[in-house]
Design a protein around this motif. Structure first.
Motif, PDB file in Angstrom:
ATOM      1  N   LEU A 338       0.828  -1.204   0.000  1.00 50.76           N
ATOM      2  CA  LEU A 338       0.000   0.000   0.000  1.00 50.76           C
ATOM      3  C   LEU A 338       0.867   1.260   0.000  1.00 50.76           C
ATOM      4  O   LEU A 338       0.607   2.220  -0.739  1.00 50.76           O
ATOM      5  CB  LEU A 338      -0.927  -0.003   1.216  1.00 50.76           C
ATOM      6  N   LEU A 339       1.917   1.267   0.813  1.00 48.97           N
ATOM      7  CA  LEU A 339       2.802   2.418   0.868  1.00 48.97           C
ATOM      8  C   LEU A 339       3.481   2.683  -0.469  1.00 48.97           C
ATOM      9  O   LEU A 339       3.495   3.818  -0.978  1.00 48.97           O
ATOM     10  CB  LEU A 339       3.864   2.188   1.955  1.00 48.97           C
ATOM     11  N   HIS A 340       4.040   1.625  -1.069  1.00 49.06           N
ATOM     12  CA  HIS A 340       4.762   1.802  -2.321  1.00 49.06           C
ATOM     13  C   HIS A 340       3.850   2.284  -3.443  1.00 49.06           C
ATOM     14  O   HIS A 340       4.247   3.132  -4.253  1.00 49.06           O
ATOM     15  CB  HIS A 340       5.442   0.493  -2.712  1.00 49.06           C
ATOM     16  N   SER A 341       2.639   1.762  -3.504  1.00 48.45           N
ATOM     17  CA  SER A 341       1.730   2.196  -4.569  1.00 48.45           C
ATOM     18  C   SER A 341       1.380   3.667  -4.423  1.00 48.45           C
ATOM     19  O   SER A 341       1.353   4.417  -5.424  1.00 48.45           O
ATOM     20  CB  SER A 341       0.464   1.336  -4.566  1.00 48.45           C
ATOM     21  N   GLN A 342       1.119   4.125  -3.203  1.00 48.70           N
ATOM     22  CA  GLN A 342       0.750   5.527  -2.998  1.00 48.70           C
ATOM     23  C   GLN A 342       1.951   6.458  -3.140  1.00 48.70           C
ATOM     24  O   GLN A 342       1.819   7.565  -3.684  1.00 48.70           O
ATOM     25  CB  GLN A 342       0.099   5.696  -1.615  1.00 48.70           C
ATOM     26  N   LEU A 343       3.126   6.035  -2.681  1.00 46.14           N
ATOM     27  CA  LEU A 343       4.316   6.878  -2.810  1.00 46.14           C
ATOM     28  C   LEU A 343       4.711   7.038  -4.276  1.00 46.14           C
ATOM     29  O   LEU A 343       5.091   8.142  -4.711  1.00 46.14           O
ATOM     30  CB  LEU A 343       5.467   6.292  -2.000  1.00 46.14           C
ATOM     31  N   ASN A 344       4.652   5.949  -5.016  1.00 47.66           N
ATOM     32  CA  ASN A 344       4.983   6.044  -6.439  1.00 47.66           C
ATOM     33  C   ASN A 344       4.007   6.970  -7.174  1.00 47.66           C
ATOM     34  O   ASN A 344       4.388   7.663  -8.126  1.00 47.66           O
ATOM     35  CB  ASN A 344       4.980   4.657  -7.077  1.00 47.66           C
ATOM     36  N   HIS A 345       2.765   6.975  -6.718  1.00 52.07           N
ATOM     37  CA  HIS A 345       1.759   7.819  -7.372  1.00 52.07           C
ATOM     38  C   HIS A 345       1.965   9.294  -7.035  1.00 52.07           C
ATOM     39  O   HIS A 345       1.866  10.159  -7.925  1.00 52.07           O
ATOM     40  CB  HIS A 345       0.372   7.363  -6.936  1.00 52.07           C
ATOM     41  N   THR A 346       2.237   9.599  -5.780  1.00 51.32           N
ATOM     42  CA  THR A 346       2.321  11.001  -5.353  1.00 51.32           C
ATOM     43  C   THR A 346       3.730  11.580  -5.495  1.00 51.32           C
ATOM     44  O   THR A 346       3.888  12.765  -5.823  1.00 51.32           O
ATOM     45  CB  THR A 346       1.862  11.137  -3.895  1.00 51.32           C
ATOM     46  N   LEU A 347       4.774  10.802  -5.239  1.00 49.04           N
ATOM     47  CA  LEU A 347       6.140  11.324  -5.258  1.00 49.04           C
ATOM     48  C   LEU A 347       6.816  11.169  -6.613  1.00 49.04           C
ATOM     49  O   LEU A 347       7.790  11.877  -6.909  1.00 49.04           O
ATOM     50  CB  LEU A 347       6.987  10.622  -4.192  1.00 49.04           C
ATOM     51  N   GLY A 348       6.350  10.237  -7.431  1.00 52.72           N
ATOM     52  CA  GLY A 348       6.989  10.032  -8.723  1.00 52.72           C
ATOM     53  C   GLY A 348       8.415   9.540  -8.560  1.00 52.72           C
ATOM     54  O   GLY A 348       8.685   8.605  -7.785  1.00 52.72           O
ATOM     55  N   ASN A 349       9.374  10.206  -9.251  1.00 51.84           N
ATOM     56  CA  ASN A 349      10.778   9.802  -9.154  1.00 51.84           C
ATOM     57  C   ASN A 349      11.357  10.028  -7.763  1.00 51.84           C
ATOM     58  O   ASN A 349      12.318   9.367  -7.361  1.00 51.84           O
ATOM     59  CB  ASN A 349      11.613  10.566 -10.189  1.00 51.84           C
ATOM     60  N   LEU A 371      -6.065   4.305   5.054  1.00 50.68           N
ATOM     61  CA  LEU A 371      -4.655   4.681   4.987  1.00 50.68           C
ATOM     62  C   LEU A 371      -4.252   5.110   3.587  1.00 50.68           C
ATOM     63  O   LEU A 371      -3.301   5.901   3.417  1.00 50.68           O
ATOM     64  CB  LEU A 371      -3.782   3.522   5.450  1.00 50.68           C
ATOM     65  N   ALA A 372      -4.926   4.605   2.560  1.00 47.48           N
ATOM     66  CA  ALA A 372      -4.597   5.023   1.193  1.00 47.48           C
ATOM     67  C   ALA A 372      -4.759   6.531   1.048  1.00 47.48           C
ATOM     68  O   ALA A 372      -3.881   7.227   0.494  1.00 47.48           O
ATOM     69  CB  ALA A 372      -5.479   4.280   0.197  1.00 47.48           C
ATOM     70  N   LEU A 373      -5.866   7.065   1.550  1.00 50.44           N
ATOM     71  CA  LEU A 373      -6.084   8.512   1.475  1.00 50.44           C
ATOM     72  C   LEU A 373      -5.077   9.263   2.338  1.00 50.44           C
ATOM     73  O   LEU A 373      -4.566  10.330   1.948  1.00 50.44           O
ATOM     74  CB  LEU A 373      -7.506   8.848   1.918  1.00 50.44           C
ATOM     75  N   ALA A 374      -4.766   8.725   3.530  1.00 55.03           N
ATOM     76  CA  ALA A 374      -3.809   9.402   4.409  1.00 55.03           C
ATOM     77  C   ALA A 374      -2.425   9.472   3.772  1.00 55.03           C
ATOM     78  O   ALA A 374      -1.774  10.535   3.769  1.00 55.03           O
ATOM     79  CB  ALA A 374      -3.739   8.675   5.751  1.00 55.03           C
ATOM     80  N   PHE A 375      -1.943   8.357   3.218  1.00 51.33           N
ATOM     81  CA  PHE A 375      -0.624   8.359   2.580  1.00 51.33           C
ATOM     82  C   PHE A 375      -0.601   9.293   1.367  1.00 51.33           C
ATOM     83  O   PHE A 375       0.416   9.954   1.086  1.00 51.33           O
ATOM     84  CB  PHE A 375      -0.241   6.938   2.165  1.00 51.33           C
ATOM     85  N   HIS A 376      -1.721   9.335   0.652  1.00 45.51           N
ATOM     86  CA  HIS A 376      -1.767  10.238  -0.504  1.00 45.51           C
ATOM     87  C   HIS A 376      -1.639  11.685  -0.040  1.00 45.51           C
ATOM     88  O   HIS A 376      -0.868  12.479  -0.643  1.00 45.51           O
ATOM     89  CB  HIS A 376      -3.072  10.048  -1.269  1.00 45.51           C
ATOM     90  N   GLU A 377      -2.365  12.077   0.986  1.00 46.66           N
ATOM     91  CA  GLU A 377      -2.302  13.467   1.465  1.00 46.66           C
ATOM     92  C   GLU A 377      -0.918  13.799   2.007  1.00 46.66           C
ATOM     93  O   GLU A 377      -0.401  14.907   1.777  1.00 46.66           O
ATOM     94  CB  GLU A 377      -3.366  13.694   2.540  1.00 46.66           C
ATOM     95  N   LEU A 378      -0.306  12.859   2.720  1.00 48.22           N
ATOM     96  CA  LEU A 378       1.034  13.105   3.251  1.00 48.22           C
ATOM     97  C   LEU A 378       2.045  13.267   2.119  1.00 48.22           C
ATOM     98  O   LEU A 378       2.931  14.137   2.163  1.00 48.22           O
ATOM     99  CB  LEU A 378       1.445  11.955   4.169  1.00 48.22           C
ATOM    100  N   GLY A 379       1.935  12.393   1.091  1.00 49.62           N
ATOM    101  CA  GLY A 379       2.859  12.504  -0.031  1.00 49.62           C
ATOM    102  C   GLY A 379       2.675  13.795  -0.811  1.00 49.62           C
ATOM    103  O   GLY A 379       3.654  14.455  -1.210  1.00 49.62           O
ATOM    104  N   ALA A 380       1.420  14.184  -1.025  1.00 45.74           N
ATOM    105  CA  ALA A 380       1.161  15.426  -1.758  1.00 45.74           C
ATOM    106  C   ALA A 380       1.677  16.629  -0.976  1.00 45.74           C
ATOM    107  O   ALA A 380       2.252  17.567  -1.552  1.00 45.74           O
ATOM    108  CB  ALA A 380      -0.341  15.559  -2.018  1.00 45.74           C
ATOM    109  N   LYS A 381       1.496  16.606   0.327  1.00 43.98           N
ATOM    110  CA  LYS A 381       1.990  17.711   1.171  1.00 43.98           C
ATOM    111  C   LYS A 381       3.514  17.776   1.133  1.00 43.98           C
ATOM    112  O   LYS A 381       4.112  18.859   1.062  1.00 43.98           O
ATOM    113  CB  LYS A 381       1.493  17.506   2.600  1.00 43.98           C
ATOM    114  N   ALA A 382       4.165  16.588   1.192  1.00 45.80           N
ATOM    115  CA  ALA A 382       5.631  16.569   1.177  1.00 45.80           C
ATOM    116  C   ALA A 382       6.180  17.097  -0.144  1.00 45.80           C
ATOM    117  O   ALA A 382       7.248  17.724  -0.175  1.00 45.80           O
ATOM    118  CB  ALA A 382       6.127  15.144   1.423  1.00 45.80           C
ATOM    119  N   MET A 383       5.490  16.872  -1.245  1.00 41.45           N
ATOM    120  CA  MET A 383       5.970  17.331  -2.546  1.00 41.45           C
ATOM    121  C   MET A 383       5.764  18.827  -2.740  1.00 41.45           C
ATOM    122  O   MET A 383       6.475  19.468  -3.538  1.00 41.45           O
ATOM    123  CB  MET A 383       5.252  16.574  -3.666  1.00 41.45           C
TER     124      MET A 383
END
Length: 475
Positions: A338-349, A371-383
């Motif tokens: 789950l983490l890898h799928s969401q990180l690859n989607h939001t963080l890209g390279n 958690l899918a939505l939470a990881f997505h929001e965290l990744g988008a915020k980090a980017m």
């Protein structure tokens, strides 16, 4: 003497001569006389009771085991003989007054009907043993019992089919139980798979059994196998095979095994998987339609093109979590996947600069979507405003066992950004913060803490162990 004088006076003297003789009496005791008189009657009574008990046994035998059409005939004759016997018994013990001639008639009738009833019982029971032996032979007993040398028939009776066998229990179940010697020779098989030469579908099964038996004997441990073969029409069939070596009750070494045809279960699983995939496909189509409607609505309202991009990205994150759930048949999803799928989607390279560590956890479906939505929001915020917005920024995600406030078992997940992003104005409460601070802990029944540390942004989540599937038992 007085007696003589009296006689002379009454009858004259004449030729009357009186003389005395010695006298001796030994009377038979009264009890001994009664016993001698009643002994024949007592013997008759005992024989009569034995006769009635024998008739009762014959009657029960005919009632339980006789076959048509002799069964009713034998029961009828036994009933008449029993009625005559009961009448004799009542006459012997004086319950009813029966003339002697009638007693003799009853004796003759009881004996006659009893003899005919016994003779009629013989054809009624012919073939009983043969039927039992035939059922045992068909069950593949081969003179040996399951793990021993007794007969294979179960201690059950059926009406009117007779004794049940192990083959009756396995009929239609798709299961075959077998026992083999260490040299792989057959002790018994229930039901039989058939001769490999005469039954081609049985050939691959027998070969697979031989291979599994050799493996079990060489390892001296239980062996399980699952395999596929094709029937004569070319349709696939699935089997599960389990073999356990050991010692039989007769002291001989060998192995016992179970072969189960699980084709119908595999077909049902395949159909269920197809239905889930179809439902997910339709759900993703619906999400795509929603995205299109949102874009058209924004264009109609004159909103900037990027105004609805966060909304579309969240829909995409949900769709990706559905893909994982379908892949795992809606059972559970590994946290790392789950983490890898969401990180690859939001963080890209930039996902290459993220590291994860923690024990293997499989999340339940409800936890996956939360958690899918939470990881997505965290990744988008980090980017945008976090460490991943800077070239040297990194991300570390870790999780471990923990304890909830109430003392119950749980887990602690830490999202730690290493580095600082560009300076941005203080963030007002928005939907992203609601997801991270309100919706996520509510969906997982957990606790959330967020802070800006010297290292960078830190988000900590504690959630109960009920969101995680128990470890799977192997073997």
């Amino acid at each position: 003497m007085a007696l003589e004088a009296m006689l002379e006076s009454s009858f004259g003297t004449g030729d009357l001569v009186l003389s005395a003789a010695p006298y001796s009496l030994s009377p038979l005791p009264e009890a001994a006389h009664d016993m001698a008189v009643s002994a024949p009657a007592l013997g008759n009574l005992i024989m009569l009771v034995g006769f009635l008990l024998t008739l009762l046994a014959t009657f029960a035998l005919a009632l339980l085991h006789a076959t048509q059409p002799w069964r009713h005939f034998s029961i009828f004759l036994n009933g008449i003989a029993l009625a005559c016997g009961v009448g004799l018994l009542a006459g012997e013990i004086a319950l009813i007054m029966v003339p002697a001639d009638s007693l003799d008639l009853l004796r003759g009738a009881a004996g006659l009907f009893a003899a005919v009833a016994v003779l009629s019982l013989w054809p009624a029971l012919v073939g009983l043993g043969a039927r039992d032996n035939g059922r045992l032979a068909n069950s593949g007993a081969q003179g040996h019992a399951l793990m021993g040398g007794a007969a294979m028939a179960l201690p059950l009776t059926a009406t009117p089919g007779g004794p049940l066998s192990l083959e009756d229990a396995l009929t239609g179940s798709g299961a075959t139980i077998f026992a083999r010697a260490p040299d792989l020779s057959e002790r018994w098989t229930v039901p039989r798979l058939g001769d490999a030469a005469a039954s081609p579908p049985a050939a691959p099964l027998l070969e697979r059994i031989r291979t599994t038996l050799q493996n079990a004997f060489s390892r001296q441990a239980p062996v399980a196998d699952r395999f596929r073969t094709d029937d004569p029409q070319g349709k696939p069939r699935w089997y599960e095979l389990a073999v356990r070596p050991g010692r039989f009750s007769d002291g001989q070494n060998g192995a016992i095994g179970l072969l189960m045809d699980v084709t119908r279960h595999r077909e049902a699983e395949t159909q269920t998987r197809h239905l889930l995939q179809e439902a997910t496909h339709r759900t993703k189509n619906l999400l795509t339609i929603i995205q299109s409607v949102a874009r058209m609505s924004a264009k109609t309202l004159g909103l900037p093109a990027n105004a609805i991009e966060p909304f579309n990205a969240r829909l995409q994150a949900i769709a990706m979590s559905y893909d994982l759930l379908v892949r795992e048949e809606w059972d559970s999803v590994p946290l790392t996947d789950l983490l890898h799928s969401q990180l690859n989607h939001t963080l890209g390279n930039a996902a290459a600069r993220a590291s994860t560590s923690g024990p293997a956890l499989r999340l339940r479906p409800t936890a996956v979507q939360t958690l899918a939505l939470a990881f997505h929001e965290l990744g988008a915020k980090a980017m945008v405003q976090g460490a991943m917005a800077a070239p040297g920024g990194r991300l570390r995600i870790s999780w471990e066992d923990a304890t909830m406030r109430d003392g119950s078992p749980g887990y602690r997940l830490v999202w730690q950004e290493l580095g600082h992003g560009p300076d941005v104005p203080a963030e007002h409460r928005n939907y992203a913060r609601d997801i991270l601070e309100r919706l996520t802990p509510r969906g997982l029944r957990g606790e959330v803490a967020a802070s800006q540390t010297d290292e960078g942004f830190r988000w900590e989540l504690r959630f109960p162990a009920s969101n995680v599937m128990p470890p799977r038992q192997e073997g």
